[in-house]
Write an enzyme that holds these catalytic residues in place. Structure first.
Site, PDB file in Angstrom:
ATOM      1  N   SER A  70      20.447 -72.548  31.130  1.00  0.00           N
ATOM      2  CA  SER A  70      20.195 -71.282  30.466  1.00  0.00           C
ATOM      3  C   SER A  70      20.774 -71.323  29.068  1.00  0.00           C
ATOM      4  CB  SER A  70      20.799 -70.108  31.258  1.00  0.00           C
ATOM      5  OG  SER A  70      22.202 -70.249  31.349  1.00  0.00           O
ATOM      6  N   GLY A  72      20.783 -68.818  24.989  1.00  0.00           N
ATOM      7  CA  GLY A  72      20.849 -67.488  24.407  1.00  0.00           C
ATOM      8  C   GLY A  72      19.590 -66.669  24.604  1.00  0.00           C
ATOM      9  N   PHE A  73      18.406 -67.322  24.645  1.00  0.00           N
ATOM     10  CA  PHE A  73      17.154 -66.587  24.713  1.00  0.00           C
ATOM     11  C   PHE A  73      16.355 -66.844  25.989  1.00  0.00           C
ATOM     12  CE2 PHE A  73      17.446 -66.742  19.918  1.00  0.00           C
ATOM     13  CZ  PHE A  73      17.829 -65.415  19.806  1.00  0.00           C
ATOM     14  N   GLY A  74      16.921 -67.549  26.954  1.00  0.00           N
ATOM     15  CA  GLY A  74      16.131 -67.761  28.149  1.00  0.00           C
ATOM     16  C   GLY A  74      16.791 -68.685  29.149  1.00  0.00           C
ATOM     17  N   LYS A  89      10.295 -72.614  31.227  1.00  0.00           N
ATOM     18  CA  LYS A  89      11.242 -71.847  30.417  1.00  0.00           C
ATOM     19  C   LYS A  89      10.783 -70.408  30.348  1.00  0.00           C
ATOM     20  CE  LYS A  89      13.782 -71.784  26.055  1.00  0.00           C
ATOM     21  NZ  LYS A  89      14.100 -72.522  24.812  1.00  0.00           N
ATOM     22  N   ASP A 191      17.211 -77.096  14.883  1.00  0.00           N
ATOM     23  CA  ASP A 191      18.352 -77.016  15.806  1.00  0.00           C
ATOM     24  C   ASP A 191      18.551 -78.352  16.511  1.00  0.00           C
ATOM     25  OD1 ASP A 191      20.532 -75.798  16.987  1.00  0.00           O
ATOM     26  OD2 ASP A 191      19.388 -74.882  18.599  1.00  0.00           O
TER      27      ASP A 191
END
Length: 340
Positions: A70, A72-74, A89, A191
């Site tokens: 997991s 921050g967004f999913g 995801k 990233d």
């Protein structure tokens, strides 16, 4: 939410003219009357079938979901889709930054049309959910190839052994190959870091997690069009100083991130110590970089070669950094040097 990504960018040119696209929430999926995204019945082994497989989701064939990570967004799950193991995801709504979470989902699809051995392949994506779903905080679902649960972060810091020169160079070449392919399509990952590089059972590195990525566009004179500012900031330790200053996004930002990642593989240390804000300030104002003053870098030919590549990757001036093509050449030169 209407898709900001044209469907023609996500499917092969010889395929999309034959499709009947109606109103849908994703360029990769069509919502049918029974709230189920249907797929063709052909085998997945044919060329045309592979294209069709990447255009829709059949929820009834998505089974055996098990959580494997997991962020921050999913959350990411392992599951079966038509009997084959895949990764799923689910991008969730972020109550603190709803715009960023939505942008993260659509940014993931920047790589949806790409196929490369060093890039995690996207199979399908949609913002539609079955009628019987109670997951109200889910923005969208993305099906991807399953590249395993092992990432480079764990190999660097979570094991007792070292990567060694050969493995370090092999992994670096895999990552550089993936970057070269992405950059040839004007996609900036934004990233790149060890945690976002999966290592398969076959010991192949694959770049994953495109939630911060951007697709650059060109003017008619081939000069880049300034992209919209991203609401997803990426990881500060690997983020190029020009991005920390709020300047335009370029492909060279990924080269900087590669430099930090390469240093981590070599030294198996953390790039910086101390609080976040002082580190950010020092990176921008004082050209702070991870240390290359150890005996390793100073007293060995291998260390000197690594130091040279690092300094070319994380130069404060983006125009002075290596291109992804030149980076690949530098790594191949180091490989040939090690074999002699």
């Amino acid at each position: 939410m209407p898709s900001p990504i044209p469907v023609t960018r996500l499917l092969p040119k010889d395929f999309y003219p034959s499709l009947d696209f109606g109103v849908c929430s994703s360029p990769l999926a069509k919502y049918t009357n029974d709230s189920t995204l249907q797929v063709p019945t052909q085998s997945f082994h044919g060329r045309c079938a592979r294209k069709l497989w990447s255009s829709v989701i059949n929820w009834k064939e998505l089974r055996s979901l098990q959580p494997i990570g997991s962020g921050g967004f999913g959350s990411v799950y392992r599951g079966l889709y038509f009997g084959e193991t895949i990764a799923i995801k689910k991008v969730k709504k972020c109550s603190k930054n709803k715009l960023a979470s939505r942008q993260s989902f659509w940014s993931e699809l920047n790589a949806a049309h790409l196929r490369h051995k060093n890039i995690v392949r996207i199979i399908a994506a949609t913002t539609c959910m079955p009628d019987n779903s109670d997951n109200d905080d889910n923005i969208g679902t993305i099906l991807m190839e399953y590249a395993g649960c092992l990432n480079l972060q764990y190999l660097i810091y979570g094991t007792t052994g070292t990567l060694g020169k050969d493995r370090c160079l092999k992994y670096s070449k895999d990552i550089a190959n993936g970057l070269f392919f992405l950059h040839s399509h004007l996609i900036v990952h934004q990233d790149l870091k060890p945690a976002n590089i999966l290592v398969t059972d076959g010991d192949i590195c694959k770049i994953a997690d495109f939630g911060c990525s951007q697709k650059l566009e060109l003017h008619k004179d081939s000069s880049p069009i300034t992209p919209r500012k991203s609401h997803a900031a990426g990881t500060y330790t690997h983020r190029a100083p020009e991005l920390l200053k709020g300047e335009d996004v370029t492909l060279m930002a990924d080269i900087y991130s590669f430099g930090i990642t390469f240093w981590q593989m070599i030294t198996e240390e953390q790039p910086y110590e101390g609080d976040r804000q002082p580190v950010l300030y020092a990176v921008v104002a004082y050209n702070l970089r991870p240390s290359v003053t150890s005996v390793f870098f100073l007293n060995t030919i291998w260390g000197q070669a690594c130091k040279s590549v690092l300094e070319k990757c994380w130069n404060g001036d983006p125009s002075q950094r290596l291109s992804s093509r030149d980076l690949l050449g530098e790594i191949e030169t180091m490989q040939s040097f090690e074999q002699t």
